[in-house]
Design a protein around this motif. Structure first.
Motif: not given
Length: 829
Positions: A466-494
């Motif tokens: 949820y975000i209240t209208e008239n927010n300031s541009p660039g405001m952080s809304v929330f964060s996503l998280t994804a997990l990868d069971r691989d290791w090292n570079q194979n587990a680096r998520v973008s």
């Protein structure tokens, strides 16, 4: 089947051996693609001497030797050979002594394996060590002392000490030679195992009076080239008559002993009898030197003939001993017997594991059956005690497979999964079959390297925020998280935003939100307006850094929360700048009479759009009240004659937001029974106002005229068009500046049944004030007063309306209404 034999340059020694020995060929079966070669070299070669060309004999390229990291693997303590991978040859690493290496065993050879990797290949090499005549025959004692009775008969035998030559074949002991004498001749004999010994035979009786002492030379000669020999002196003392020799009761004694038997362990007893009496009948027992140090392993009691263990016995060094026992009387006569001692093996050697090749890093996608390690297991014990079984923990995904003799491969048994198990501690156990069983083990640490075989997985199946209208541009809304069971570079998520169009305005999602590729934080790109967009639904892709990359998507919904940023908008009554709208209340109105209704909307939502109505300013609060929720203006008492005709009510409309916003509307109410009364009051009011505010009127009029002349073309046209456009949905279209107003007999929109259903209206309200509409029905039987002080036109439209007084069926009432209308029009003019 391939046979390889390489003869190295051995100089004169080898040429002499070749001339006297026929070279043997050895045949070896090769398992699958593995090769086996055999070389023959003489002992005592210098370090660095050539053994053979391995690359040529195995058909291998020098590059293969280098790329495969070819090397020698062996379980022996000494490395007698060295592999030169740059030349593909085998050379002598250190001096080889055949006698030290093999002892009496012939032929003498040692074997080792050459291993190559990538892929793994194993080749066995056997090197036979040819004997060189580097040892001369030797006697245990420098002097052999014999006491022989002069009564010894011709043909009597006298056993002599055997010489020992560690060389083999022709280089070993071949012959004995006795120095020239008149009394004895030499007779040469051999044991069943090929050991040669000499016996002196008396060919001429001794005469103690002529020769009480004889000294002879016994020479032991080998067959080498050059020939070597050893000499011992035989000192013979001639004794007086002793005409009976000792005689053993058995010509052969056999016994056995367990290896590692304690010193003093009893083996057997030999016995010889002598028919002589006295000192000539006393028999003593001694060992005759056989096979070098063999006799030193045992003790014999010289008087009883009891044989016991003297040194530690090792089955792995000698499996059988043969000892000649001499029984001699005091007269020097003797007899000999043979004692064969068999050594019984005990399980005293644990298996020895040698890792030949081990891959400590293995990719998780290797197929089952991949070779992890190659190892060799040796057990010095024999038969059942040397039978080896290799195993690993049954819980581990590995198995052991035998390749060559005593060689094993450690293989993978399943598909690896690094995410389940990223490393293994493997313990290889080698167990023999002896009793009790002996075992040894070795630990290997295997690491599983990662392969990009797992997709990134979001922690939630979908996300909402949820975000209240008239927010300031660039405001952080929330964060996503994804997990990868691989290791090292194979587990680096973008995190990547799927830039698709959204329903509102067909705009791209990237115009509204953005996602941080590293942290997954969702930012608002712009300020949201709840009245324009209620929610933003988009997809975010999580992609790992593998090759090829794997990804997964998740749906994200951002809900816009309303903010109280819009004041209420009054739809009815309409406030215009040039007219005064009034409501007429008859003096006969009862308590609760519906005077009018204020209609307002708020484009906000929720409690921000909950409106409440209050009377802010009223001449007499005891006369009128407004409904808090419905905006209905009603009388709260009976109207009296004392109440003024003109009542100006100010109603404030407030929303329920925090802070609240409001709008104000003015409702003019005329308390009168007829139009004439209202018009008369209005005329008096007008004249008083003109007299009292004469100066103000002229000043305002002058300012209006000047302003009108200044902005005639621009302001009037634009203002009128904008005004008409904004009011097009809430006002009916009219070319006159006078806005008709209909009597307030409304239908009860709430369904309470308190209002007469004589006049109906429909209010269509939306969150956009420009799209609101007010639909009015036909006029009822209430009075309507439209007053425009600045108008110069007649109210002809009013005359055309169907205005009916309290008694609509009475003709007189109709005439009176028409007359009143005319009077009102005259006053307005």
């Amino acid at each position: 089947v391939f046979v390889f034999e390489a003869n190295n340059r051995c100089g004169k020694w080898l040429s002499l051996w070749i001339s006297s020995w026929q070279l043997l060929f050895y045949f070896t079966m090769i398992s699958t693609i593995r090769g086996q070669i055999r070389y023959s070299i003489p002992e005592e070669m210098r370090s660095g001497s050539l053994i053979g060309n391995v690359a040529q004999d195995l058909g291998l390229d020098l590059k293969r030797l280098r790329s495969g990291r070819a090397r020698i693997v062996t379980g022996e303590n000494n490395q007698y050979a060295e592999l030169k991978t740059d030349k593909g040859i085998l050379v002598v690493n250190e001096r080889i002594d055949r006698e030290e290496l093999c002892g009496d065993v012939t032929p003498c050879s040692f074997s080792f394996e050459i291993i190559l990797e990538n892929p793994i290949e194993l080749h066995r090499v056997t090197v036979e060590i040819l004997d060189v005549n580097d040892h001369a025959p030797t006697f245990k004692n420098k002097i052999i002392s014999l006491e022989i009775s002069e009564s010894a008969t011709v043909g009597s035998h006298f056993d002599l000490e055997s010489a020992y030559d560690p060389d083999a074949g022709n280089n070993g002991l071949q012959n004995y030679v006795l120095s020239t004498n008149d009394n004895f001749v030499l007779k040469q004999q051999s044991n069943a195992d090929g050991i040669k010994f000499a016996v002196m035979v008396l060919q001429k009786p001794l005469d103690r009076e002529l020769e009480p002492h004889l000294s002879l030379k016994l020479v032991a000669v080998d067959g080498g080239s050059p020939q070597r020999s050893g000499t011992v002196t035989i000192e013979i003392t001639v004794l007086d008559v002793n005409d009976n020799t000792p005689v053993f009761n058995q010509s052969l004694y056999t016994t056995s002993v367990v290896e590692n038997a304690a010193k003093g362990t009893y083996l057997t007893t030999v016995a010889a009898s002598d028919a002589d009496t006295g000192s000539n009948g006393i028999v003593t027992y001694t060992f005759s030197s056989v096979k070098g140090k063999s006799a030193e392993m045992f003790d014999i009691d010289s008087l009883t003939g009891k044989i016991t263990v003297a040194e530690n016995i090792d089955f792995e060094k000698d499996k059988k001993y043969e000892i000649r026992v001499i029984a001699k009387d005091q007269g020097g006569l003797s007899d000999a017997t043979k004692v064969i001692i068999d050594v019984i093996d005990t399980n005293d050697n644990a298996p020895v594991i040698n890792i030949m090749s081990f891959t400590s890093l293995v990719s998780e996608d290797v197929p089952p059956g991949t070779t992890i390690a190659v190892f060799n297991v040796k057990d010095s014990d024999s038969e059942r005690n040397g039978l080896i079984k290799c195993s690993v923990d049954h819980d581990l995904p590995f198995k052991i497979q035998s390749s060559l003799t005593n060689y094993y491969n450690l293989l993978s048994n399943v598909h690896f999964d690094r995410e389940s198990t990223n490393e293994y501690n493997i313990t290889i156990i080698a167990t023999d079959s002896g009793s009790p069983q002996l075992s040894s083990q070795i630990a290997l640490h295997l690491k599983i390297t990662d392969v990009n075989d797992n997709y990134p997985v979001f922690t939630k199946p979908n996300y909402s925020a949820y975000i209240t209208e008239n927010n300031s541009p660039g405001m952080s809304v929330f964060s996503l998280t994804a997990l990868d069971r691989d290791w090292n570079q194979n587990a680096r998520v973008s995190y990547l935003l799927e830039d698709t169009q959204i329903k509102i305005g067909a705009s791209l999602v990237s115009h509204y939100v953005s996602v941080n590729a590293e942290s997954g934080v969702v930012h608002a790109v712009r300020s949201f307006d709840y009245e324009q967009i209620k929610e933003v639904v988009f997809a975010v892709k999580a992609q790992d850094g593998g090759s090829p990359p794997l990804s997964s998507n998740v749906t994200v919904k951002i809900l816009i929360q309303d903010q109280n940023d819009n004041p209420p908008q009054v739809l009815y009554p309409v406030q215009t700048g040039g007219s005064v709208v009034g409501e007429m209340v008859p003096r006969s109105a009862d308590v609760g009479y519906l005077v009018s209704k204020v209609v307002a909307v708020d484009v906000d939502s929720g409690q921000n759009a909950w409106l409440s109505y209050k009377l802010q300013k009223v001449p007499d609060r005891a006369l009128f009240e407004v409904g808090l929720q419905n905006g209905e203006i009603r009388t709260i008492r009976q109207v009296t004659d004392k109440d003024p005709v003109n009542q100006k009510l100010t109603v404030i409309v407030e929303d329920n937001g925090q802070p609240s916003r409001s709008a104000t509307v003015i409702v003019n109410v005329a308390v009168a029974d007829s139009f004439s009364e209202v018009l008369s009051e209005f005329t008096d009011f007008k004249h008083d106002k003109e007299y009292n505010d004469n100066l103000t009127f002229y000043l305002v009029l002058a300012l209006a005229v000047v302003s009108f002349l200044f902005i005639t073309c621009l302001v009037v046209i634009i203002s009128v068009k904008i005004y008409r456009w904004r009011q097009s949905r809430i006002l009916y279209h009219s070319g006159l500046p006078v806005i008709p107003y209909y009597p307030p007999r409304y239908s009860d929109t709430l369904g309470t049944g308190t209002l007469p259903h004589l006049y109906n209206y429909d209010v269509c309200g939306t969150t956009d004030s420009r799209k609101s509409d007010l639909k009015l029905g036909r006029a009822g039987n209430q009075n309507v007063l439209i007053m425009d002080p600045n108008s110069t036109r007649t109210l002809t439209r009013i005359q055309s309306e169907k205005c009916i007084l309290d008694e609509p069926d009475s003709p007189a009432a109709v005439d009176q209404s028409v007359e009143d209308t005319k009077v009102a029009a005259m006053h307005l003019f």
